[in-house]
Enzyme design. Structure first.
Site, PDB file in Angstrom:
ATOM      1  N   TRP A  21       0.871  -1.188   0.000  1.00 58.67           N
ATOM      2  CA  TRP A  21       0.000   0.000   0.000  1.00 58.67           C
ATOM      3  C   TRP A  21       0.905   1.235   0.000  1.00 58.67           C
ATOM      4  O   TRP A  21       1.815   1.327   0.817  1.00 58.67           O
ATOM      5  CB  TRP A  21      -0.897  -0.035   1.246  1.00 58.67           C
ATOM      6  CG  TRP A  21      -1.918   1.048   1.320  1.00 58.67           C
ATOM      7  CD1 TRP A  21      -2.505   1.694   0.283  1.00 58.67           C
ATOM      8  CD2 TRP A  21      -2.491   1.597   2.504  1.00 58.67           C
ATOM      9  NE1 TRP A  21      -3.414   2.606   0.744  1.00 58.67           N
ATOM     10  CE2 TRP A  21      -3.432   2.575   2.119  1.00 58.67           C
ATOM     11  CE3 TRP A  21      -2.320   1.352   3.876  1.00 58.67           C
ATOM     12  CZ2 TRP A  21      -4.186   3.306   3.034  1.00 58.67           C
ATOM     13  CZ3 TRP A  21      -3.064   2.078   4.781  1.00 58.67           C
ATOM     14  CH2 TRP A  21      -3.982   3.039   4.357  1.00 58.67           C
ATOM     15  N   TYR A  56      -4.599  -0.060  -4.867  1.00 63.68           N
ATOM     16  CA  TYR A  56      -3.416   0.681  -4.421  1.00 63.68           C
ATOM     17  C   TYR A  56      -2.849   1.545  -5.552  1.00 63.68           C
ATOM     18  O   TYR A  56      -2.371   1.038  -6.568  1.00 63.68           O
ATOM     19  CB  TYR A  56      -2.330  -0.259  -3.882  1.00 63.68           C
ATOM     20  CG  TYR A  56      -2.761  -1.074  -2.672  1.00 63.68           C
ATOM     21  CD1 TYR A  56      -3.902  -0.748  -1.935  1.00 63.68           C
ATOM     22  CD2 TYR A  56      -2.029  -2.176  -2.253  1.00 63.68           C
ATOM     23  CE1 TYR A  56      -4.295  -1.490  -0.840  1.00 63.68           C
ATOM     24  CE2 TYR A  56      -2.420  -2.923  -1.145  1.00 63.68           C
ATOM     25  CZ  TYR A  56      -3.559  -2.573  -0.451  1.00 63.68           C
ATOM     26  OH  TYR A  56      -3.953  -3.310   0.641  1.00 63.68           O
ATOM     27  N   GLN A 167      -7.533 -11.807   5.128  1.00 68.57           N
ATOM     28  CA  GLN A 167      -6.562 -10.758   5.456  1.00 68.57           C
ATOM     29  C   GLN A 167      -7.258  -9.696   6.314  1.00 68.57           C
ATOM     30  O   GLN A 167      -8.220  -9.067   5.869  1.00 68.57           O
ATOM     31  CB  GLN A 167      -6.020 -10.134   4.163  1.00 68.57           C
ATOM     32  CG  GLN A 167      -4.946  -9.111   4.439  1.00 68.57           C
ATOM     33  CD  GLN A 167      -4.367  -8.467   3.179  1.00 68.57           C
ATOM     34  OE1 GLN A 167      -4.205  -7.261   3.116  1.00 68.57           O
ATOM     35  NE2 GLN A 167      -4.052  -9.273   2.189  1.00 68.57           N
TER      36      GLN A 167
END
Ligand code: NAP
Length: 265
Positions: A21, A56, A167
Site C-alpha cells: 500500500w 493501491y 486478510q
C-alpha cells in the site's frame, strides 16, 4: 526465513511478506528505484509473499510490483485484491484480467475480495472466482476484512475450491481478531494474513518489554512482527519502502520466543 502452509494447501508462503500500500506512488525517479530495490532485496532474503491490490495507487502498486519481480516470477507468491465495487461476476473477471496485465503475469497466486459488499450475492462473486481458477488465471481464493459469519458464507458459496485466507488487521495495537476470527481461522485451517502489523508505523515502543529487546537484540518492530506471527495460522505483511526496514522485518522471525515471553507482551 520461516515459511508456513497456506490454508490447507501444501503451498509455502513466507511468515513475513511484503505489503505494498502506497508503494508505486513516488515523488522522484530515485524514490521509485528505491521501492523496486527494496522489494528485490526482500525477495533475495527469502520473502516470497507480496501483497498488492487493484486499489493501491489505482493500479500503480501492481505495476511497480511487476517491475520489481521481473525475472523472479518463480520466487514469488503474488497476492492481489478485487475491489468491493467489482464483485459482480463479469466485473470480477475484468478486474482480474486488468490486474494480470498490470502485474505482467499469467496467474495470480492468491486473489482476495478486498472488502465484503452486502449488495452483491457472495455466490455470484465466488462463481467468478472459481471460473478464474478453472481457466488458470488464479491459483487460490481468499478474502479480506470478512467477519466469521461472512467467512463461513464465502466458504459455503465455493463449490470446488477451498477458501485459503482472510486478510485482516492484527498487531499489538489492534488485537480484536483474537476474540473470534483468529480462533476460527485456526480451527478451520484458514491462514490469517495480518495487515498493518506495525500499526501503520506508529510503533508502540513503550509496550515492548525491554527484557525481550535486550535478550534477543531485536528492535521493537521485530518484536511486534514476531509476536503477531507466533501462531502457525498467521503470516504478516508489513509495508516497507526502505531497504533497511525490509531487512529488519525479514530477520524478525529468525528465532521464536518462549510462551511466557509472548505472554509478557
Ligand atoms: P504497516 O505495515 O503496519 O506499517 C507500515 C509503516 O511502518 C511504514 O511507514 C514503514 O516505513 C514502517 N516500517 C516498516 N518496517 C519498519 C521497521 N522495521 N521499523 C520501523 N518502521 C517500519 O502498515 P500498512 O501499510 O497499513 O499495512 C501493511 C500492508 O497491509 C499494506 O501495505 C497492504 O498491503 C496491507 N493492507 C491491507 C488492508 C486491507 O484492507 N486488506 C488495509 C491496510 C493494509 P517505510 O515505508 O518508510 O519503510
Amino acid at each position: 526465513m520461516e515459511y508456513r502452509r497456506l490454508g490447507k494447501t501444501t503451498e509455502k508462503i513466507s511468515t513475513i511478506g511484503m505489503g505494498t500500500w502506497r508503494i508505486g506512488s513516488y515523488h522522484s525517479r530515485e524514490e521509485r528505484t528505491d521501492q523496486i530495490r527494496t522489494i528485490r532485496r526482500g525477495i533475495e532474503l527469502g520473502v516470497n509473499l507480496i501483497d498488492t491490490a487493484e486499489m493501491y495507487g489505482e493500479g500503480r502498486s501492481e505495476q511497480l510490483v511487476a517491475e520489481a519481480i521481473s525475472g523472479l516470477r518463480d520466487s514469488v507468491f503474488i497476492a492481489t485484491k478485487v475491489l468491493p465495487d467489482h464483485l459482480h461476476h463479469d466485473d470480477v473477471i475484468t478486474a482480474c484480467d486488468r490486474s494480470l496485465q498490470r502485474l505482467g503475469v499469467r496467474t495470480v497466486d492468491l486473489y482476495q475480495i478486498h472488502w465484503p459488499n452486502t449488495n452483491v450475492p457472495i455466490r455470484e462473486t465466488m462463481s467468478a472466482m472459481e471460473e478464474l481458477v478453472r481457466v488458470g488465471k488464479v491459483r487460490y481464493i481468499g478474502v479480506s476484512n470478512f467477519s466469521v459469519r461472512q467467512t463461513e458464507e464465502a466458504r459455503e458459496a465455493l463449490t470446488r475450491s477451498e477458501l485459503v485466507s482472510n486478510q485482516v488487521e492484527y498487531s499489538i495495537s489492534n488485537r480484536s481478531v483474537e476474540d473470534d476470527l483468529l480462533p476460527h481461522c485456526k480451527r478451520e485451517r484458514i491462514t490469517l494474513i495480518a495487515y498493518s502489523p506495525l500499526a501503520r508505523g506508529a510503533i508502540p515502543t513503550s509496550r515492548v518489554p525491554k527484557t525481550l529487546l535486550q535478550k534477543y537484540g531485536m528492535t521493537p518492530a521485530q518484536i511486534m512482527l514476531n509476536w503477531a506471527t507466533r501462531d502457525e495460522a498467521v503470516v504478516a505483511i508489513p509495508k516497507a519502502a526502505r531497504t533497511d526496514h525490509v531487512e529488519e522485518n525479514a530477520a524478525s522471525v529468525s528465532v521464536r520466543f518462549g510462551q511466557q515471553e509472548y505472554d509478557l507482551i
